[in-house]
Write a protein that holds these residues in place. Structure first.
Motif, short mmCIF file in Angstrom:
data_model
loop_
_atom_site.label_atom_id
_atom_site.label_comp_id
_atom_site.label_asym_id
_atom_site.label_seq_id
_atom_site.Cartn_x
_atom_site.Cartn_y
_atom_site.Cartn_z
N ASN A 1 -60.57 -27.20 -4.21
CA ASN A 1 -60.88 -28.32 -3.33
C ASN A 1 -62.08 -28.07 -2.43
N GLN B 1 -53.64 -36.12 0.24
CA GLN B 1 -53.65 -36.67 -1.12
C GLN B 1 -53.75 -38.19 -1.09
N ARG C 1 -56.79 -40.35 -2.78
CA ARG C 1 -56.55 -41.45 -3.72
C ARG C 1 -57.38 -42.69 -3.34
N TYR D 1 -61.04 -33.52 0.43
CA TYR D 1 -60.99 -32.23 -0.26
C TYR D 1 -61.18 -31.08 0.72
#
Length: 310
Positions: free
Chosen positions: A258, A226, A230, A239
């Motif tokens: 994802n 994550q 970002r 992903y």
């Protein structure tokens, strides 16, 4: 992808990944010839080229190799050579099929392809050291790493960062060497040092979740992916990676969301890694089916405008 849909074949009749996976006996000889020719072509592609440019050059090599193969076989047949071949004078190559399979063959067996696909180091102000001894130890570490002598690579990279604690690339490679040596906690610590120096460093941000994953720390891996997403929201790698962890945690809807996102993004930049994404999509589909969750399948295909052929 708003104007055209992405298409791939899903083998839903099998309970395992089956797309573009064949035994050595089943490999189409044409794929091997084209892949070998394309692999030679890759030698001229520079490792420091922009990612999209690298991908386009890779696919140019595959296209050229396919055209050469088609032309050569056509001449053979016109001259009466190789009549036992299944190829006729009216040679038709399914370019999408061949492209996918050649990409897979290159990813598996072409050393230059592996280098091109793993070269994501982007230089920043703290990437390279200006201290001569630090650079010497760094280069020694690289030599050991290439030889898969990870323990000595670790020693050299540690010497490099002692000489220059702000040498981000040395911290990156120290982390990679620790990971290869099975020292996952120390790998994460090295990546964190690099991230402190450059919070947008792609290599430590991408490799940190891999170290957590290999250490069996799935939730930490998810959080680390994550973080990568970002910083690099338009890069498929985050992903793709997080989808594989969600499969392990049995969060199959998140995995589907994802991996389809990764698949579309890989195709947008013409990345050969779209083939790997197809394999993961197959795995997610099988898990959805086994857990009576196929009701969400079409919903996410529609979301990402992906068309599946059976």
């Amino acid at each position: 992808m708003k104007n055209n849909q992405i298409f791939f074949i899903l083998f839903i009749s099998l309970g395992m990944i089956s797309y573009a996976q064949e035994t050595e006996e089943e490999v189409d000889p044409a794929i091997e010839v084209i892949a070998a020719d394309a692999c030679e072509c890759l030698v001229d592609i520079k490792l420091d080229a922009a990612k999209k440019k690298r991908y386009n050059s890779i696919n140019d090599c595959i296209e050229t190799a396919s055209n050469t193969f088609q032309m050569t076989e056509g001449i053979k047949n016109t001259l009466g050579i190789g009549k036992d071949s299944t190829i006729t004078n009216d040679i038709i190559i399914d370019r999408d099929k061949y492209k996918r399979e050649v990409q897979s063959a290159l990813l598996e067996r072409c050393p230059k392809m592996k280098l091109l696909m793993s070269s994501d180091e982007v230089e920043s102000e703290v990437s390279i050291s200006e201290k001569k001894k630090a650079v010497e130890f760094y280069e020694q570490g690289m030599d050991f790493y290439v030889k898969e002598d990870y323990k000595n690579a670790i020693k050299s990279y540690k010497k490099a960062v002692r000489k220059d604690k702000n040498f981000a690339f040395a911290w990156d490679n120290l982390g990679l060497s620790y990971r290869k040596d099975g020292q996952f906690k120390k790998a994460v610590e090295a990546y964190d040092k690099s991230i402190e120096l450059d919070p947008t460093g792609a290599v430590p941000l991408m490799n940190k979740p891999i170290a957590f994953l290999m250490d069996g720390k799935l939730q930490e891996a998810i959080l680390a992916y994550q973080d990568y997403i970002r910083v690099f929201p338009n890069d498929a790698e985050g992903y793709y990676g997080i989808s594989r962890v969600y499969i392990e945690t049995k969060e199959f809807e998140k995995a589907l969301d994802n991996i389809l996102n990764a698949f579309v993004k890989y195709n947008e930049v013409n990345s050969p890694y779209a083939r790997d994404a197809e394999h993961v999509i197959q795995v997610v589909y099988n898990n959805l089916k086994e857990n009576d969750m196929l009701s969400i399948w079409d919903q996410y295909l529609k979301k990402y405008e992906v068309t599946v052929g059976e």
